[in-house]
Write an enzyme that holds these catalytic residues in place. Structure first.
Site, PDB file in Angstrom:
ATOM      1  N   CYS A 136      42.003  39.184  39.860  1.00 55.76           N
ATOM      2  CA  CYS A 136      42.127  38.241  40.971  1.00 55.76           C
ATOM      3  C   CYS A 136      42.367  39.057  42.225  1.00 55.76           C
ATOM      4  CB  CYS A 136      43.266  37.257  40.729  1.00 55.76           C
ATOM      5  SG  CYS A 136      43.577  36.162  42.130  1.00 55.76           S
TER       6      CYS A 136
ATOM      7  N   HIS B  98      30.891  36.589  37.727  1.00 53.74           N
ATOM      8  CA  HIS B  98      30.576  35.775  38.900  1.00 53.74           C
ATOM      9  C   HIS B  98      29.106  35.393  38.923  1.00 53.74           C
ATOM     10  CE1 HIS B  98      34.300  36.138  41.321  1.00 53.74           C
ATOM     11  NE2 HIS B  98      34.450  37.242  40.614  1.00 53.74           N
TER      12      HIS B  98
ATOM     13  N   ASN C  51      42.777  38.151  45.556  1.00 52.00           N
ATOM     14  CA  ASN C  51      43.879  37.688  46.396  1.00 52.00           C
ATOM     15  C   ASN C  51      45.218  37.929  45.705  1.00 52.00           C
ATOM     16  OD1 ASN C  51      42.291  36.676  48.569  1.00 52.00           O
ATOM     17  ND2 ASN C  51      41.826  34.856  47.374  1.00 52.00           N
TER      18      ASN C  51
ATOM     19  N   ASN D 120      45.313  31.620  34.869  1.00 50.33           N
ATOM     20  CA  ASN D 120      44.806  30.484  35.616  1.00 50.33           C
ATOM     21  C   ASN D 120      45.655  29.254  35.351  1.00 50.33           C
ATOM     22  OD1 ASN D 120      42.731  31.735  36.979  1.00 50.33           O
ATOM     23  ND2 ASN D 120      41.145  31.147  35.524  1.00 50.33           N
TER      24      ASN D 120
ATOM     25  N   GLN E 270      47.175  30.290  40.369  1.00 53.68           N
ATOM     26  CA  GLN E 270      47.396  31.241  39.286  1.00 53.68           C
ATOM     27  C   GLN E 270      48.866  31.634  39.208  1.00 53.68           C
ATOM     28  OE1 GLN E 270      44.662  32.341  41.424  1.00 53.68           O
ATOM     29  NE2 GLN E 270      42.924  32.048  40.047  1.00 53.68           N
TER      30      GLN E 270
ATOM     31  N   ASN F 141      35.717  40.449  36.623  1.00 45.29           N
ATOM     32  CA  ASN F 141      35.550  39.124  36.036  1.00 45.29           C
ATOM     33  C   ASN F 141      34.155  38.614  36.395  1.00 45.29           C
ATOM     34  OD1 ASN F 141      36.063  38.806  38.753  1.00 45.29           O
ATOM     35  ND2 ASN F 141      37.708  37.327  38.527  1.00 45.29           N
TER      36      ASN F 141
ATOM     37  N   CYS G  45      38.852  33.268  47.512  1.00 46.23           N
ATOM     38  CA  CYS G  45      38.691  33.994  46.259  1.00 46.23           C
ATOM     39  C   CYS G  45      38.282  35.423  46.600  1.00 46.23           C
ATOM     40  CB  CYS G  45      37.638  33.334  45.370  1.00 46.23           C
ATOM     41  SG  CYS G  45      37.316  34.224  43.819  1.00 46.23           S
ATOM     42  N   GLY G  46      39.172  36.381  46.328  1.00 44.65           N
ATOM     43  CA  GLY G  46      38.899  37.771  46.677  1.00 44.65           C
ATOM     44  C   GLY G  46      37.766  38.374  45.877  1.00 44.65           C
TER      45      GLY G  46
END
Length: 276
Positions: A75, A161, A77, A66, A46, A159, A219-220
């Site tokens: 995001c 999931h 992380n 992205n 990213q 976001n 992926c945090g």
């Protein structure tokens, strides 16, 4: 035009980070794609852009793009890396700051040992807010994929999931099933897809196929989403260590209706400049 950047990563989930406070950063979708290309550009999962605060409710604004050039909502992380970036670039002297993305405001605490804790907000299970095409909220749903019935959990951490439980993370069909669930019509804005193996009530192993990126080393938001689903199913404790290919994150949440706190490292790789 010459732009200064910093390359960073959170457990191998890597970023090109720009200070758009002291330089004009306006990148087209094609420029973002070229920048993220690992053979023709700098290479990253990213691109992150820090901007001046647009209002009094946060210290800074920041954007996440992205590698396909699309702006996304959050995001985890990346948020940790932004916290370290702000201190490294002397954009703030505070150890606790707030940042604003298109999905809302997030609070960061930068520790002395290079760890950063992010208040990721409350998990969102309401289908219309994920967004997910279902008439009512549930802890599990069934998707039709290639004439198979796939059971998932659906949640938003800023976001969308999808979370699947698997018996073995090593043999999880991340590369084949991940892109099919990512673009499944029940996720109108696509989804990040997490494959979760529950090791015990305090530990899970996770692999994530990120929307618009592919499988990443960490992926945090995926880690937070997996723990949220595991807690909703009453299979995980309030404090969980998430083992990802790039390392481990500590996820804390007192389910239900409480925010999720994510703690993990943020690492600076190198600095550079590029000419557009």
């Amino acid at each position: 035009m010459q732009l200064q950047f910093v390359k960073m990563h959170g457990l191998g989930n890597d970023f090109v980070v720009f200070d758009a406070i002291h330089q004009d950063v306006q990148l087209s979708r094609e420029q973002l794609r070229q920048l993220a290309d690992r053979r023709l550009g700098v290479g990253c999962d990213q691109v992150l852009v820090v901007r001046p605060a647009s209002g009094p409710d946060a210290d800074f604004d920041y954007q996440i793009f992205n590698k396909d050039g699309e702006e996304v909502e959050q995001c985890g992380n990346g948020a940790r890396c932004i916290g370290k970036f702000l201190l490294y670039k002397s954009l703030t002297q505070k150890s606790s700051v707030s940042i604003k993305t298109v999905s809302g405001i997030y609070h960061l605490h930068i520790h002395d040992d290079d760890l950063v804790t992010v208040d990721m907000g409350r998990p969102i299970f309401e289908p219309d807010k994920i967004p997910f095409s279902a008439t009512r909220a549930s802890t599990s749903y069934v998707l039709e994929v290639d004439e198979q019935q796939i059971e998932i959990g659906a949640v938003s951490m800023g976001n969308p999931h999808a979370v699947l439980q698997v018996d073995s993370i090593e043999h999880a069909p991340v590369s084949t099933l991940g892109p099919k669930i990512e673009s499944h019509p029940m996720f109108p804005k696509k989804a990040n897809v997490s494959f979760m193996q529950i090791l015990d009530t305090r530990n899970i192993a996770l692999r994530v196929f990120e929307r618009g990126v592919g499988e990443t080393r960490a992926c945090g938001t995926g880690a937070c989403a997996a723990v949220a689903i595991g807690q909703a199913l009453d299979r995980l404790d309030p404090k969980v260590t998430v083992q990802l290919p790039g390392g481990s994150l500590l996820i804390e949440c007192d389910y239900p209706n409480q925010p999720v706190f994510m703690t993990g490292p943020a690492t600076l790789s190198f600095e550079g400049s590029l000419r557009l």
